[in-house]
Design an enzyme around this catalytic site. Structure first.
Site, short mmCIF file in Angstrom:
data_model
loop_
_atom_site.label_atom_id
_atom_site.label_comp_id
_atom_site.label_asym_id
_atom_site.label_seq_id
_atom_site.Cartn_x
_atom_site.Cartn_y
_atom_site.Cartn_z
CG ASP A 170 -3.64 -5.41 9.73
OD1 ASP A 170 -3.61 -4.58 10.64
OD2 ASP A 170 -3.19 -6.57 9.84
CD GLU A 171 -10.16 -4.67 8.08
OE1 GLU A 171 -9.63 -3.86 8.85
OE2 GLU A 171 -10.71 -5.72 8.47
CB ALA A 218 -5.22 -1.82 17.10
CG HIS A 236 -5.55 1.61 13.66
ND1 HIS A 236 -6.72 2.01 14.22
CD2 HIS A 236 -5.61 0.26 13.61
CE1 HIS A 236 -7.46 0.95 14.52
NE2 HIS A 236 -6.79 -0.13 14.17
P1 GDP Z 1 -5.45 -0.62 9.86
O1 GDP Z 1 -5.01 -1.49 10.97
O2 GDP Z 1 -6.79 -1.02 9.32
O3 GDP Z 1 -5.41 0.85 10.19
O4 GDP Z 1 -4.42 -0.86 8.67
P2 GDP Z 1 -2.80 -0.92 8.80
O5 GDP Z 1 -2.29 0.44 9.04
O6 GDP Z 1 -2.40 -1.99 9.74
O7 GDP Z 1 -2.44 -1.46 7.36
C1 GDP Z 1 -2.79 -0.76 6.20
C2 GDP Z 1 -1.53 -0.41 5.42
O8 GDP Z 1 -1.88 -0.05 4.09
C3 GDP Z 1 -0.79 0.80 5.98
O9 GDP Z 1 0.59 0.64 5.73
C4 GDP Z 1 -1.34 1.97 5.18
O10 GDP Z 1 -0.45 3.07 5.09
C5 GDP Z 1 -1.52 1.31 3.82
N1 GDP Z 1 -2.64 1.84 3.02
C6 GDP Z 1 -3.84 2.32 3.43
N2 GDP Z 1 -4.63 2.59 2.36
C7 GDP Z 1 -3.91 2.27 1.26
C8 GDP Z 1 -4.19 2.29 -0.16
O11 GDP Z 1 -5.27 2.63 -0.61
N3 GDP Z 1 -3.19 1.84 -0.97
C9 GDP Z 1 -1.99 1.42 -0.51
N4 GDP Z 1 -1.09 1.00 -1.41
N5 GDP Z 1 -1.70 1.39 0.80
C10 GDP Z 1 -2.65 1.79 1.67
P1 IMO Z 2 -5.83 -3.70 13.44
O1 IMO Z 2 -6.64 -2.78 14.31
C1 IMO Z 2 -4.80 -7.80 12.30
C2 IMO Z 2 -5.20 -10.90 15.40
C3 IMO Z 2 -3.87 -11.48 15.84
C4 IMO Z 2 -4.31 -12.89 16.22
C5 IMO Z 2 -5.68 -12.66 16.84
C6 IMO Z 2 -5.69 -12.63 18.35
O2 IMO Z 2 -4.46 -3.20 13.16
O3 IMO Z 2 -6.59 -4.10 12.23
P2 IMO Z 2 -4.81 -10.85 20.14
O4 IMO Z 2 -3.43 -10.35 20.44
O5 IMO Z 2 -5.79 -9.77 19.83
O6 IMO Z 2 -5.32 -11.77 21.21
O7 IMO Z 2 -4.66 -11.77 18.82
O8 IMO Z 2 -6.14 -11.42 16.34
N1 IMO Z 2 -5.28 -9.41 15.48
C7 IMO Z 2 -5.15 -8.60 14.42
N2 IMO Z 2 -4.85 -8.87 13.13
N3 IMO Z 2 -5.01 -6.53 12.68
C8 IMO Z 2 -5.31 -6.24 13.97
O9 IMO Z 2 -5.63 -5.00 14.39
C9 IMO Z 2 -5.37 -7.30 14.92
N4 IMO Z 2 -5.63 -7.37 16.23
C10 IMO Z 2 -5.58 -8.68 16.57
O10 IMO Z 2 -2.94 -11.49 14.80
O11 IMO Z 2 -4.49 -13.68 15.06
MG MG Z 3 -3.39 -2.72 11.48
#
Ligand code: GDP
Ligand code: IMO
Ligand code: MG
Length: 421
Positions: free
Chosen positions: A13-14, A39, A41
């Protein structure tokens, strides 16, 4: 070099989705190589937002080729649901290619995932990821995308045969029962829909490289969730790291160009496991609230804490990150003081290398450096020079410590809320 790799350097979730969408315009192929619909994204374009689970983050570019490569585990029903949602919103998914070697997640994998992690020890997403990768490794019970190309009668026979192996196991462990005819019916329907997309992606990708096409490999999850290099057993079941991008696609390591590590300006984690800089106080609550830190896939609140540079140095090392994209720094706008962990203290001793066993990591007390906050809204900053001095200082401090250049800073979820350095 025409192949770029993007991957998360923390616990997921970066902000990978945002960065992939942002730079996808410069690439011809966008490729997922690991994980599955664990995941989530997020990509935002104007007012539109997508939360993608299996499909690569290139859906705003219908003309780009999107590949789900061999390292991914695919829940066919979940994939079709995602494709339907994307197409209903007007974006064609005609250019999706699914690797014939990708393994499938079936109903019994999801049941097993739920039953095996019932106590929440790992806190999996319950999408069947671990059991599907286990079957892949065991070689005995697996179904792959290429099996969806079989005549109906052969595919039915194969699933029924797999079920006869699974049944005694389910009975022995008293897992909830699965229904074979439901699984057959669902899989046959999915096969019809997905057949036209299934191809041998190893050849497609390597042919593209030989024609100098540009390829972006989009990592899922995060480096510390890697089955080998993460905080085992509190990890996912795939090779999340740079090496996994090669095994997960069939693209040789010699073809990898830049490796872009995505780093959130603080740290979050969903699920269980040690997390040295976790904050169970008002600052942690503030990060969660301002950063909207709720799981994209499961809706669980994310655990939040300060940035951990010990961890980051380790994940930069094992992934060979050539550059960093720093995201969500705007979430720190309201803090008077910001802490960065630069070493740990374990049993009275200073530790600078990330401890690789959870028993050690659990004992790690973070040692912080305190940096002054900037107390202003930076979401409108378009250039590095626009940032307040303390924000610049925070960025440069991270860069100097980990020794990898920060080439992009994200100050909001939208494409234009980005600073290129
Ligand atoms: P991913 O799994 O790495 O693609 O990340 P996620 O989508 O799960 O979580 C990132 C969250 O932060 C999402 O809701 C994005 O829309 C949001 N996001 C991404 N970049 C930024 C940023 O620079 N600032 C803020 N405030 N939100 C961001
Ligand atoms: P994105 O791509 C955050 C975590 C789960 C759990 C562990 C194992 O959005 O960054 P699993 O269902 O894969 O066997 O769960 O890994 N996990 C994540 N946490 N972001 C993700 O993906 C994750 N994918 C798996 O929460 O702790
Ligand atoms: Mg994510």
């Amino acid at each position: 070099m025409t192949v770029s790799l993007i991957l998360g350097l923390q616990w997921g979730d970066e902000g990978k989705g945002k960065i992939v969408d942002l730079i996808a315009k410069d690439y011809d192929y966008i490729v997922r190589f690991n994980g599955g619909n664990n995941a989530g994204h997020t990509i935002v374009n104007g007012k539109e937002e997508f939360k993608l689970h299996l499909v690569p983050s290139g859906v705003f570019y219908p003309e780009k080729i999107k590949v789900i490569a061999n390292g991914v585990v695919i829940d066919p029903g979940a994939l079709i649901k995602e494709l339907d949602e994307i197409e209903a919103r007007g974006y064609s998914m005609e250019n999706l290619i699914i690797s014939s070697n990708a393994h499938l997640i079936l109903q019994w994998h999801k049941i097993m995932d739920g039953a095996l992690d019932d106590s929440g020890k790992i806190g999996t997403t319950k999408k069947g990821i671990g059991p599907a990768y286990s079957d892949k490794a065991s070689r005995t019970f697996a179904l792959r995308a290429c099996d969806l190309l079989l005549p109906e009668v052969d595919l039915t026979k194969k699933i029924e045969e797999l079920a006869t192996y699974k049944k005694p196991l389910f009975e022995a462990f008293d897992f909830p029962v699965f229904n074979v005819s439901d699984i057959v019916e669902e899989t046959l329907a999915c096969a019809k829909r997905l057949k036209p997309h299934i191809q041998d992606t190893q050849f497609i990708l390597n042919n593209a490289i030989s024609k100098n096409k540009k390829i972006m490999l989009e990592g899922a999850n995060g480096a510390l969730l890697d089955i080998d290099h993460g905080t085992f057993p509190y990890v996912t079941s795939s090779s999340v790291s740079a090496g996994g991008a090669c095994t997960g696609t069939g693209i040789p390591p010699t073809k990898l160009g830049n490796i872009i590590g995505i780093v959130k300006a603080y740290t979050t984690r969903v699920g269980s496991g040690p997390f040295p800089t976790e904050l169970n106080d008002a600052d942690g609550e503030k990060l969660r609230e301002v950063g909207h830190e709720v799981g994209t896939t499961t809706g669980r609140p994310r655990r939040c804490g300060w940035l951990d540079l010990v961890l980051l140095k380790y994940t930069c090392m094992i992934n060979g990150a050539t550059e960093i994209a720093l995201t969500k720094i705007d979430v720190l706008d309201g803090f008077d003081e910001i802490k960065i962990c630069t070493s740990y203290e374990i049993g009275g001793k200073k530790v600078s290398d990330f401890p690789l066993q959870p028993e050690k990591l659990e004992k790690a007390k973070p040692v912080y450096e305190k940096l002054p906050g900037w107390k202003s809204d930076i979401s409108n900053c378009k250039k590095f020079e626009d940032l307040p001095p303390n924000a610049k200082n925070y960025i440069k401090h991270i860069e100097k410590f980990v020794g990898v250049p920060i080439k992009l800073v994200s100050v909001g979820p939208k494409r234009d809320e980005t600073i290129i350095l």
